[in-house]
Design an enzyme around this catalytic site. Sequence first.
Site, PDB file in Angstrom:
ATOM      1  N   GLU A 251      34.975  34.114  38.483  1.00 53.52           N
ATOM      2  CA  GLU A 251      35.152  35.341  37.715  1.00 53.52           C
ATOM      3  C   GLU A 251      36.642  35.692  37.689  1.00 53.52           C
ATOM      4  OE1 GLU A 251      32.990  38.800  39.047  1.00 53.52           O
ATOM      5  OE2 GLU A 251      33.490  39.905  37.236  1.00 53.52           O
TER       6      GLU A 251
ATOM      7  N   ALA B  62      34.957  40.202  47.531  1.00 48.93           N
ATOM      8  CA  ALA B  62      33.883  39.216  47.592  1.00 48.93           C
ATOM      9  C   ALA B  62      33.391  38.922  46.185  1.00 48.93           C
ATOM     10  CB  ALA B  62      32.729  39.738  48.442  1.00 48.93           C
ATOM     11  N   MET B  63      32.526  37.907  46.075  1.00 49.15           N
ATOM     12  CA  MET B  63      32.062  37.484  44.754  1.00 49.15           C
ATOM     13  C   MET B  63      30.578  37.137  44.789  1.00 49.15           C
ATOM     14  SD  MET B  63      32.822  36.981  41.641  1.00 49.15           S
ATOM     15  CE  MET B  63      31.527  36.514  40.514  1.00 49.15           C
ATOM     16  N   GLU B  64      29.873  37.611  43.763  1.00 49.60           N
ATOM     17  CA  GLU B  64      28.408  37.571  43.738  1.00 49.60           C
ATOM     18  C   GLU B  64      27.790  36.299  43.167  1.00 49.60           C
ATOM     19  OE1 GLU B  64      30.349  39.637  41.729  1.00 49.60           O
ATOM     20  OE2 GLU B  64      29.465  39.840  39.736  1.00 49.60           O
TER      21      GLU B  64
ATOM     22  N   HIS C 201      26.810  45.355  48.153  1.00 45.51           N
ATOM     23  CA  HIS C 201      27.301  45.295  46.774  1.00 45.51           C
ATOM     24  C   HIS C 201      27.033  43.914  46.163  1.00 45.51           C
ATOM     25  CE1 HIS C 201      30.187  46.359  43.494  1.00 45.51           C
ATOM     26  NE2 HIS C 201      30.389  45.047  43.486  1.00 45.51           N
ATOM     27  N   GLU C 202      27.460  42.877  46.850  1.00 42.36           N
ATOM     28  CA  GLU C 202      27.303  41.526  46.274  1.00 42.36           C
ATOM     29  C   GLU C 202      25.825  41.159  46.192  1.00 42.36           C
ATOM     30  OE1 GLU C 202      29.975  40.655  44.956  1.00 42.36           O
ATOM     31  OE2 GLU C 202      31.304  41.925  46.136  1.00 42.36           O
TER      32      GLU C 202
ATOM     33  N   GLU D  89      29.613  46.438  37.322  1.00 39.41           N
ATOM     34  CA  GLU D  89      30.385  46.932  38.471  1.00 39.41           C
ATOM     35  C   GLU D  89      30.120  48.409  38.779  1.00 39.41           C
ATOM     36  OE1 GLU D  89      31.349  44.979  40.454  1.00 39.41           O
ATOM     37  OE2 GLU D  89      31.807  43.143  39.360  1.00 39.41           O
TER      38      GLU D  89
HETATM   39  N1  TRP Z   1      32.744  40.615  40.838  1.00 38.23           N
HETATM   40  C1  TRP Z   1      33.372  40.773  42.115  1.00 38.23           C
HETATM   41  C2  TRP Z   1      32.761  41.991  42.764  1.00 38.23           C
HETATM   42  O1  TRP Z   1      32.561  42.995  42.243  1.00 38.23           O
HETATM   43  C3  TRP Z   1      34.829  40.975  42.107  1.00 38.23           C
HETATM   44  C4  TRP Z   1      35.718  39.959  41.491  1.00 38.23           C
HETATM   45  C5  TRP Z   1      36.111  39.890  40.217  1.00 38.23           C
HETATM   46  C6  TRP Z   1      36.479  38.998  42.156  1.00 38.23           C
HETATM   47  N2  TRP Z   1      37.054  38.934  40.054  1.00 38.23           N
HETATM   48  C7  TRP Z   1      37.295  38.379  41.216  1.00 38.23           C
HETATM   49  C8  TRP Z   1      36.524  38.593  43.468  1.00 38.23           C
HETATM   50  C9  TRP Z   1      38.206  37.392  41.566  1.00 38.23           C
HETATM   51  C10 TRP Z   1      37.433  37.610  43.800  1.00 38.23           C
HETATM   52  C11 TRP Z   1      38.266  37.029  42.875  1.00 38.23           C
HETATM   53  O2  TRP Z   1      32.417  42.047  43.859  1.00 38.23           O
HETATM   54 ZN    ZN Z   2      30.978  43.897  41.954  1.00 42.22          ZN
END
Ligand code: TRP
Ligand code: ZN
Length: 883
Positions: free
Chosen positions: A127, A269-271, A304-305, A327
């Site tokens: 992302e 973090a990332m989902e 959240h994730e 978000e």
């Molecule tokens: N979608 C992730 C969240 O809300 C955040 C996110 C977006 C992200 N871009 C990213 C995390 C790039 C790491 C690197 O939790």
């Molecule tokens: Zn998020």
Amino acid sequence: MRTDAAQIVRLEDYRPSDFLIERVELDFKLHPAATKVTATLSMRPNPAGRSDVPLALDGDEVNLKSVALDGRILEAGEFEARPELLTISQPPQGPFRLTIETEINPTANTRLMGLYRSSGNYCTQCEAEGFRRITYFLDRPDVLAVYTTRIEAELDEAPVLLGNGNPVESGSVAGTSRHYAVWHDPFPKPSYLFAIVGGRLGRVAKPFTTMSGRTVAIAVYVEPGKEDRAGYALDALERSMIWDEKVFGREYDLDVFNIVAVSDFNMGAMENKGLNIFNDKYVLASPETATDTDYANIEAIIAHEYFHNWSGNRVTCRDWFQLCLKEGLTVFRDQEFSSDERSRAVHRIAEVKTLRARQFLEDAGPLAHPVRPSQYREINNFYTATVYEKGAEIVRMLKTLIGDEDFRRGMDLYYDRCDGTAATVEDFLKAFADVTGRDLSHFARWYGQSGTPCVSVHGQYDEAAKTYRLDFKQHTLPTPGQPTKDPMVVPVALGLVAQDGQPMDAECERVDSRGVFVFDKAEDSIAFTGVASRPVPSVFRGFSAPVKVSLDLSNEELLILLRHDTDAFNRWQAAQTVAMRMLVSLSTGTQASDEDMGALSSAFRGFAQSDALRDPAFAALVLTLPSESDIAQEIGKDVDPTAIHHARRTMRQHIGRACFEPLTDFHRSLARAESYSPDAASAGRRALRNAALDLLTAADPQAGEKLASEQFEKAGNMTDRLASLNVLMTIPGTVRENAIASFEERYRNEPLVLDKWFTLQAAIPEDTTLDRVKRLMEHPAFSMNNPNRVRSLIGSFAMLNQVQFNREDGAGYAFLASIVLRADELNPQLASRLLTAFSTWRMMEPMRRGHARRALQSIAQKSNLSRDVGDIVNRSLEESPLL
Ligand code: TRP
Ligand code: ZN
């Protein structure tokens, strides 16, 4: 100034993709410098798109090895390959298979987007637009495909191989030292949710049984040897899964759920579907290394994730303009989770503190934008407090307006309708409009209009008629691109309090059964009847709308609310408002009167003596004054940070002196010998004890230094140790320097703890701090390549140290500008985040403003800026309609 209009992406230009990708088969041959990726895409023209158009796939720094169409290798003239675009001018009219071989270098990837290495492990971040750094693709969120991924690596280099979805197969590669794993994700997803991980990792795991009785293996992977710090994250995950079933009826859908902690990461973090990847700061915790705040953040971010699995993954975004759809909603969901797991009132106050500190600040400066922007140059610059935090407030207001039951019914309808699709804000609102029969078109303005509405409230009591009238007015200042503003739909939760503190139940037909008045015009008035005596109004209870409120209440009346209001948020708010009034006077040269200061001090003493121990976490919040940057924001123009710093210190001194006995008592009596527990009640006691230590030290530095040193030596957990070190930071001298050295010695092998040590030193409000920060950049634990290190040392200096970042000689600005340019060559996302520290520059007094402008111009002049930094620096310098 650079303005390449061509690069602007606009919401109004959205059109569906001309091609669809139904299935993706990926094959990774992991190698530190030359990873080979083969992608086989099952594609067809999109009936909703244009026909007879070339196929154009996004790329970013990928090295193309070959392209084949339905098994036939294409020759040079049949396609055009540039690093950012692969074009096939005459693709088939029906379904086809496109096979693309690329080679990438994960070790050289310092941007931390795409496939990269962290502590020797392989991981990905896709992302928003990172997948195109792995292979050429239709890298947009409305192209949903089913992925099967095979990962191959040296067994000793990467014994653990993880992908999205469920594990299908694994084994060794005959005759080699390599092995492989195959993962299959049955849920169609956009490319930004793709992930793989390969490396040496320790694992903690447990089985989870879902509400329908399915078993899911849930696991957290960390650096080997750190397994004992992963338990809290695993526990938070389990609680999140139970909560989403109970509160939203949402069940998890795969056989496994994996979380991996990595130490080099651009955000929290990332989902990624079934494979969340985390900044290790938001996973690893032990009482010796993590504070209460760390534990709370871990719980919130794990939740959240996980919650994104429904709000984000099962229902994703049509385009990046809809980012708040996932978000804002997911932040709302994690806030509700934390409120249920902890104290709702205390959590609400914490949420509002961050909203004001970050989002109101953003709305008041050159980077202000709507929750759903209508254009962008670089999407990475829109993962902002506005999209996340204000986005969450909109969902909260919606719930306040329609009530809990209709809110849940609307959410269910939204999930039912949009599951498996890429949706829009309109789809979201339509579910609630359909469930309630309401017209939400006026409410929808919250998504399109930027800026924080200012609401003024004026009360008028008619003694003879026993009526009380409240007059409301709202206006919103211009923001970039939006010179004029419309009135918003503002839910006002309110009540009346008698002078003796008793709640009054007066009648008002404009206030609904939940105590909410819907204020949706530029001006409106409501009248209460049967009001026996002049009341004190308590408005925006629970902070029912993200607005600035100006209330014509006296300090005396506010202090009645502090003592008696039934709404805890407004009790806290009343204390903050009184303190803020005095802090602003002190900062701008008008002395606060002794009388006012005395009234506030004695109100605080009364609160400390009679009330504080009933809810220590709440008391700690009441006893903490608005921050220096909050005060600067309140003053708004010609800000002198040094004056603010002195004003805040003076007030802490007054309050510390006035409350000396109860504070001393808190500090003594709240010390517990029992073993550490991160629960909210225990954390609340530590918070009050440490707030007391801070005020005591302001009142009597000598006594404070002694207490803080003792606490520092004896602390049984990081919360108490760090809080005492923080207090010592306010007193220059050998005691402080010795504590700094002993902390370093004790935690020399703990990068996440040394980050806290960097932060505390960067925040020292003394002239020597800039040199100290420069010196610390040479520390063996510091690295420009690691975002946590850079943010802890340099980010903290720029964001937390108001006096020294905004030095009168401009040296703080020049330093940050030079770091932004250095960081930009390695990691543009990190660089542009640091650069946002300049967003307050126009508020400063003229000297500082001039220095800041020159520092920004020095960045803008550089050639080869990343799009990330170019976008922020240009917007920061643009002539703003605010002036
Ligand atoms: N979608 C992730 C969240 O809300 C955040 C996110 C977006 C992200 N871009 C990213 C995390 C790039 C790491 C690197 O939790
Ligand atoms: Zn998020």
